[in-house]
Design a protein around this motif. Structure first.
Motif, short mmCIF file in Angstrom:
data_model
loop_
_atom_site.label_atom_id
_atom_site.label_comp_id
_atom_site.label_asym_id
_atom_site.label_seq_id
_atom_site.Cartn_x
_atom_site.Cartn_y
_atom_site.Cartn_z
N LEU A 142 0.82 -1.21 0.00
CA LEU A 142 0.00 0.00 0.00
C LEU A 142 0.86 1.26 0.00
CD1 LEU A 142 -2.70 1.47 0.21
CD2 LEU A 142 -2.59 1.16 2.70
N ILE A 143 1.90 1.26 0.80
CA ILE A 143 2.79 2.43 0.85
C ILE A 143 3.46 2.64 -0.50
CG2 ILE A 143 4.91 3.33 1.89
CD1 ILE A 143 4.05 1.95 4.51
N GLU A 144 3.94 1.58 -1.10
CA GLU A 144 4.58 1.68 -2.42
C GLU A 144 3.60 2.20 -3.47
OE1 GLU A 144 7.00 -1.18 -5.64
OE2 GLU A 144 6.21 -2.02 -3.77
N LEU A 145 2.38 1.68 -3.43
CA LEU A 145 1.37 2.11 -4.39
C LEU A 145 0.99 3.57 -4.17
CD1 LEU A 145 -0.56 1.07 -6.65
CD2 LEU A 145 -2.22 0.57 -4.83
N THR A 174 3.01 9.24 9.23
CA THR A 174 4.25 8.55 9.59
C THR A 174 5.00 8.04 8.37
OG1 THR A 174 3.17 7.84 11.64
CG2 THR A 174 5.23 6.75 11.06
N ALA A 175 4.25 7.50 7.40
CA ALA A 175 4.88 6.89 6.22
C ALA A 175 5.14 7.90 5.09
CB ALA A 175 4.02 5.75 5.70
N GLY A 176 4.61 9.10 5.23
CA GLY A 176 4.82 10.12 4.21
C GLY A 176 4.08 9.84 2.92
N ILE A 177 2.82 9.39 3.05
CA ILE A 177 2.02 9.13 1.86
C ILE A 177 0.76 9.99 1.89
CG2 ILE A 177 2.86 6.78 1.54
CD1 ILE A 177 0.35 5.75 2.93
N ASP A 178 0.07 10.07 0.77
CA ASP A 178 -1.11 10.92 0.64
C ASP A 178 -2.27 10.11 0.09
OD1 ASP A 178 -2.88 13.02 0.41
OD2 ASP A 178 -1.97 13.86 -1.39
N LEU A 179 -3.23 9.79 0.98
CA LEU A 179 -4.43 9.07 0.59
C LEU A 179 -5.63 10.02 0.73
CD1 LEU A 179 -3.73 5.80 2.62
CD2 LEU A 179 -3.28 6.18 0.19
N ILE A 238 0.40 -3.05 11.57
CA ILE A 238 1.03 -2.04 10.71
C ILE A 238 2.42 -1.71 11.23
CG2 ILE A 238 0.82 0.32 9.82
CD1 ILE A 238 -2.23 0.04 10.19
N ALA A 239 2.59 -1.76 12.57
CA ALA A 239 3.87 -1.44 13.19
C ALA A 239 4.99 -2.38 12.76
CB ALA A 239 3.73 -1.46 14.71
N GLU A 240 4.66 -3.54 12.21
CA GLU A 240 5.69 -4.43 11.70
C GLU A 240 6.34 -3.85 10.45
OE1 GLU A 240 4.20 -8.47 11.29
OE2 GLU A 240 2.96 -8.22 13.08
N THR A 241 5.63 -2.96 9.78
CA THR A 241 6.18 -2.30 8.59
C THR A 241 6.56 -0.85 8.87
OG1 THR A 241 4.78 -3.67 7.17
CG2 THR A 241 5.67 -1.66 6.19
N VAL A 242 5.70 -0.15 9.63
CA VAL A 242 5.95 1.25 9.99
C VAL A 242 6.23 1.28 11.48
CG1 VAL A 242 5.03 3.59 9.97
CG2 VAL A 242 4.36 1.99 8.18
N GLN A 243 7.48 1.27 11.82
CA GLN A 243 7.90 1.11 13.21
C GLN A 243 7.28 2.17 14.12
OE1 GLN A 243 12.13 1.05 13.72
NE2 GLN A 243 12.03 0.30 15.82
N LYS A 311 -2.80 15.61 18.51
CA LYS A 311 -2.79 17.04 18.18
C LYS A 311 -2.00 17.28 16.90
CE LYS A 311 -1.57 21.60 19.98
NZ LYS A 311 -1.02 22.37 21.13
N ASP A 312 -0.83 16.66 16.80
CA ASP A 312 0.01 16.83 15.62
C ASP A 312 -0.62 16.20 14.38
OD1 ASP A 312 1.88 18.15 17.13
OD2 ASP A 312 3.18 16.40 17.41
N VAL A 313 -1.19 15.01 14.55
CA VAL A 313 -1.78 14.31 13.40
C VAL A 313 -3.00 15.06 12.88
CG1 VAL A 313 -2.90 12.19 12.63
CG2 VAL A 313 -0.91 12.06 14.13
N VAL A 314 -3.87 15.50 13.78
CA VAL A 314 -5.07 16.24 13.37
C VAL A 314 -4.69 17.53 12.66
CG1 VAL A 314 -7.08 17.50 14.24
CG2 VAL A 314 -6.58 15.22 15.12
N ALA A 315 -3.68 18.23 13.19
CA ALA A 315 -3.25 19.47 12.58
C ALA A 315 -2.68 19.23 11.18
CB ALA A 315 -2.22 20.17 13.46
N ALA A 316 -1.85 18.19 11.06
CA ALA A 316 -1.24 17.90 9.76
C ALA A 316 -2.28 17.49 8.72
CB ALA A 316 -0.20 16.79 9.91
N ALA A 317 -3.32 16.78 9.19
CA ALA A 317 -4.34 16.30 8.27
C ALA A 317 -5.43 17.34 8.00
CB ALA A 317 -4.98 15.03 8.81
N GLY A 318 -5.47 18.36 8.85
CA GLY A 318 -6.50 19.38 8.69
C GLY A 318 -7.90 18.85 8.96
N ILE A 319 -8.01 17.92 9.93
CA ILE A 319 -9.30 17.30 10.23
C ILE A 319 -10.18 18.28 11.01
CG2 ILE A 319 -10.47 15.41 11.38
CD1 ILE A 319 -7.88 13.80 11.15
#
Length: 322
Positions: A142-145, A174-179, A238-243, A311-319
């Motif tokens: 999924l991250i690669e795609l 965390t993974a630097g992707i845009d869905l 997911i943590a097995e791939t994204v530490q 707080k950081d995730v919500v701000a970054a996502a603009g939720i």
């Protein structure tokens, strides 16, 4: 003749003695536990199971009162504004105790200061699922795609700001992707579209998706806990791939601010006794839920850590809750 000051001191001492007696004999009457969502849902069922088990230990009934609306904020505000005597409690969630603070600017209570932590009740993981025809079969896929198609891959969520939505936003952060999130009015219609192939990717609470995963109607890419979920040990975390990634839904017993310490201690002890019982643990496990536990101080620290993270995730996502 008694002086006015002597009478006032006597009244004050009597009041203190009465208060101390009330606390020592707590609970002396029925306790109400507010569930900030409608009756019949998973949160409501969990709260009722805990309330029944705690009632036996406390020797007084805990009655569940459903006060739903506005993402749980109406019920949470009701408890925040109640007397801090231990007779009004809230079955809070990551939404009512953390996330709503960042997504609802007109919130009528302060999550950080208007509640007294009592005990962590339970946790539940989210799961990323996909239609069997979706080309990614793992989180790494999924991250690669997503990196090859930034901003093009859509996914269903049961609603903005739900634990599943937050888990996916944390993965993106965390993974630097845009869905692209496509919010639905609950998990059921989203699941229907995923199975039918109208949508290819989605995220929801693991308990609600176990049947579809087991039947093969949907495939699981990963769960959002720190480790594999005991109810679905074959699904990788997911943590097995994204530490380090961890995004769980959680449920906690809290009360209004400034509750007396001895009442908090009694309620915490009753909650832990209930949560450590094999009967309640099995009932929660059957729902795909893991029991919580620990001290009130443990819960306070946990909420602080969750606040910093989201707080950081919500701000970054603009939720926002709009």
């Amino acid at each position: 003749m008694f002086s006015k000051s002597t009478i006032l001191v006597g009244i004050a001492l009597a009041a203190l003695s009465s208060s101390a007696f009330a606390q020592e004999n707590f609970p002396a009457e029925t306790i109400r536990l507010v569930v900030p969502f409608a009756a019949g849902g998973q949160t409501d069922i969990m709260a009722r199971l805990l309330a029944d088990a705690m009632s036996k230990d406390l020797g007084q009934q805990i009655v569940v009162e459903n006060i739903g609306g506005a993402g749980g904020t109406i019920g949470a505000a009701n408890v925040a504004q109640s007397t801090a005597d231990g007779y009004s409690l809230l079955f809070g969630t990551v939404g009512t105790q953390v996330v709503n603070e960042f997504t609802m600017p007109d919130l009528s209570y302060d999550s950080a200061t208007d509640f007294t932590p009592i005990a962590l009740a339970a946790t539940a993981t989210a799961v990323i699922v996909a239609n069997p025809d979706f080309e990614a079969n793992s989180i790494a896929d999924l991250i690669e795609l997503a990196k090859a198609k930034p901003g093009e891959i859509q996914y269903t969520t049961p609603g903005i700001g739900t634990s599943g939505h937050l888990a996916m936003e944390l993965l993106e952060y965390t993974a630097g992707i845009d869905l692209v999130a496509v919010p639905y009015q609950g998990g059921a219609p989203a699941t229907t579209d995923l199975i039918a192939g109208h949508m290819q990717l989605g995220v929801d609470g693991l308990p609600g998706q176990l049947a579809q995963i087991t039947s093969g109607a949907l495939k699981a890419l990963g769960t959002s806990g720190k480790q594999r979920d005991p109810s679905a040990p074959d699904i990788p975390a997911i943590a097995e791939t994204v530490q380090g990634l961890e995004a769980t839904a959680w449920y906690a017993l809290v009360g209004p601010k400034d509750m007396p310490a001895d009442i908090v201690e009694k309620l915490n002890a009753a909650a832990n006794t209930a949560l450590q019982s094999a009967d309640l643990a099995q009932k929660y496990s059957d729902m795909g839920i893991s029991v919580g536990g620990g001290s009130a101080t443990d819960l306070a620290g946990f909420i602080d850590a969750e606040t910093i993270k989201w707080k950081d995730v919500v701000a970054a996502a603009g939720i926002t809750a709009d």
